[in-house]
Design a protein around this motif. Structure first.
Motif, short mmCIF file in Angstrom:
data_model
loop_
_atom_site.label_atom_id
_atom_site.label_comp_id
_atom_site.label_asym_id
_atom_site.label_seq_id
_atom_site.Cartn_x
_atom_site.Cartn_y
_atom_site.Cartn_z
N GLY A 157 8.23 -3.26 -2.98
CA GLY A 157 9.14 -2.84 -4.04
C GLY A 157 8.66 -1.55 -4.67
O GLY A 157 7.93 -0.77 -4.07
N GLU A 158 9.03 -1.36 -5.91
CA GLU A 158 8.67 -0.14 -6.63
C GLU A 158 7.18 -0.14 -6.95
O GLU A 158 6.65 -1.12 -7.46
CB GLU A 158 9.48 -0.04 -7.91
N VAL A 159 6.52 0.96 -6.64
CA VAL A 159 5.09 1.11 -6.94
C VAL A 159 4.87 2.39 -7.74
O VAL A 159 5.73 3.26 -7.79
CB VAL A 159 4.22 1.12 -5.66
N GLN A 160 3.69 2.47 -8.33
CA GLN A 160 3.28 3.64 -9.10
C GLN A 160 2.07 4.26 -8.42
O GLN A 160 1.34 3.58 -7.71
CB GLN A 160 2.93 3.23 -10.52
N ALA A 161 1.86 5.54 -8.66
CA ALA A 161 0.68 6.21 -8.14
C ALA A 161 -0.43 6.09 -9.19
O ALA A 161 -0.34 6.66 -10.26
CB ALA A 161 0.97 7.68 -7.85
#
Length: 134
Positions: free
Chosen positions: A44-48
């Protein structure tokens, strides 16, 4: 040329949570495209997230701002060409894969929990209320 003249802390107060944070988000877009959290493997949506052991946004900004002290004034004042500074900020994050890992929101919060040394106490930013009186 856009310029900033003031203390390092004023620069970070004005630009650290906006310009520099948004720049980091932009640099990490290739990491976010991976769509799988490196810790929990959730898709799904991930962050750096900045990799531990690599300098964070504020540490990098501080080291770059050290190059902008003016020789004619007190050691507390920097005279910054903002575009040039952003170029150096970007270069300091290369290669991107060496500085960021993809993490979901909950894993990112847990990952960063211990690393609070460069965070300001809530309400301590004099510019945080955009000039409104207290």
């Amino acid at each position: 040329m856009a310029r900033f003249i003031g203390s390092k802390q004023e620069f970070l107060d004005l630009f650290g949570a906006t310009l520099l944070t948004n720049a980091v988000k932009y640099y990490g877009r290739s990491i976010r495209k991976r769509k799988v959290c490196q810790r929990c493997r959730m898709q799904g949506e991930v962050q750096a997230a900045h990799i531990k052991g690599t300098p964070g946004r504020i540490e990098i900004a501080n080291s770059i701002l050290d190059q902008y002290y003016t020789p004619d004034t007190s050691k507390d004042i920097v005279d910054v060409n903002i575009l040039e500074c952003l170029g150096k900020f970007y270069e300091s994050h290369l290669p991107v894969e060496s500085h960021f890992i993809p993490l979901c929101d909950s894993c990112h919060k847990e990952y960063d929990k211990e690393d609070v040394k460069n965070r300001r106490p809530a309400g301590s930013n004099p510019f945080g209320r955009f000039g409104m009186p207290k």
